[in-house]
Motif scaffolding. Structure first.
Motif, mmCIF file in Angstrom:
data_model
loop_
_atom_site.group_PDB
_atom_site.id
_atom_site.type_symbol
_atom_site.label_atom_id
_atom_site.label_comp_id
_atom_site.label_asym_id
_atom_site.label_seq_id
_atom_site.Cartn_x
_atom_site.Cartn_y
_atom_site.Cartn_z
ATOM 1 N N ASP A 1 -3.142 -3.401 4.088
ATOM 2 C CA ASP A 1 -3.534 -4.548 3.271
ATOM 3 C C ASP A 1 -3.274 -5.914 3.901
ATOM 4 O O ASP A 1 -4.032 -6.850 3.685
ATOM 5 N N GLY B 1 0.782 -1.238 0.000
ATOM 6 C CA GLY B 1 0.000 0.000 0.000
ATOM 7 C C GLY B 1 0.812 1.286 0.000
ATOM 8 O O GLY B 1 1.967 1.314 0.427
ATOM 9 N N ASP C 1 -5.596 -9.612 3.798
ATOM 10 C CA ASP C 1 -5.171 -10.185 2.528
ATOM 11 C C ASP C 1 -5.304 -11.706 2.575
ATOM 12 O O ASP C 1 -4.737 -12.347 3.469
#
Length: 267
Positions: free
Chosen positions: A122, A14, A126
């Motif tokens: 993230d 990110g 994830d």
């Protein structure tokens, strides 16, 4: 050159952490000392490092971390670790986590997730990060997570995206209902504290996080404890080794290296 083994290091893909009121912290990434101090020590011990993130793109350094404060106030040490960071070609060109999974997770002796706000972007939900965490849990191999890194443990939830969405919306009860079946429920763990985050919000990220990391892990079922802000603090429970903040880097290593060596003896 023969190596002692391999360690997988997960970082964020990110480049912007969503905050409350529609704000974004564009500087979110990994903290310099949290990544380089453990990685350098692991390499010195003879471990090969594989960097991976969701997209396989170059991760971002949080510039707030490139200061002497996190290196004992020593400008020379900071510069030394910056040069070391620049030498890590695998960090500039990480693998995709999905590709690492496809190549086989059994080749790795441990997984390490450094902090900085990157994992909040993230790694926390994830699916591939979740696959990694579940593998190391199942095989009882060291899982080391530092500062904001422990938020990646949420990826192992059966419904991590729904859990995170509920938390982000301020629905703690809804999140709690989505936390059933978490492999780390009841584990003793630590993470960047609410008090520490509240100190950094005005100074570093210019806004308020959607939820506090320690609250998130408690809501999921973790047995979370933290010490006073900026105190070095680490915990080990089964395969999980967690550190509270940037100043816990050396203490984390003191648990991770013996755990790795025990694993090699057992193997």
């Amino acid at each position: 050159m023969t190596t002692k083994g391999k360690v997988l290091v997960l970082v964020s893909s990110g480049y912007g952490l969503p905050l409350k009121d529609g704000k974004v912290y564009a500087g979110a990434g990994y903290y310099l000392n949290e990544l380089t101090v453990p990685v350098r020590a692991l390499m010195k011990e003879g471990y090969e490092i594989t960097f991976a993130n969701p997209k396989g793109n170059a991760p971002q350094l949080d510039l707030h971390s490139a200061v002497p404060d996190f290196f004992g106030g020593d400008e020379g040490k900071l510069n030394d670790y910056m040069r070391f960071r620049d030498s890590l070609t695998g960090l500039e060109n990480p693998s995709r986590i999905s590709d690492v999974i496809a190549s086989g997770l059994d080749q790795f002796d441990a997984v390490f997730v450094p902090g900085g706000h990157g994992p909040m972007e993230d790694l926390l939900d994830d699916p591939d990060a979740g696959t990694v965490m579940r593998h190391f849990h199942k095989t009882s191999k060291p899982t080391a997570v530092l500062c904001h890194g422990p938020i990646s443990l949420l990826s192992a939830l059966p419904d991590s995206k729904e859990f995170v969405a509920a938390l982000s919306a301020g629905d703690a009860d809804g999140a709690r209902a989505k936390a059933k079946g978490w492999i780390y429920a009841g584990y003793k763990m630590t993470i960047f504290s609410t008090a520490e985050e509240q100190q950094r919000e005005p100074l570093e990220i210019g806004g308020k996080v959607l939820f506090y990391p320690d609250f998130a892990l408690r809501t999921a079922g973790g047995d979370v404890s933290v010490l006073a802000p900026w105190t070095s603090y680490v915990l080990q429970d089964r395969e999980l080794i967690s550190g509270q903040n940037p100043f816990s880097d050396q203490a984390l290593l003191k648990l991770l290296l013996p755990a790795l060596n025990r694993g090699r003896v057992a193997a």
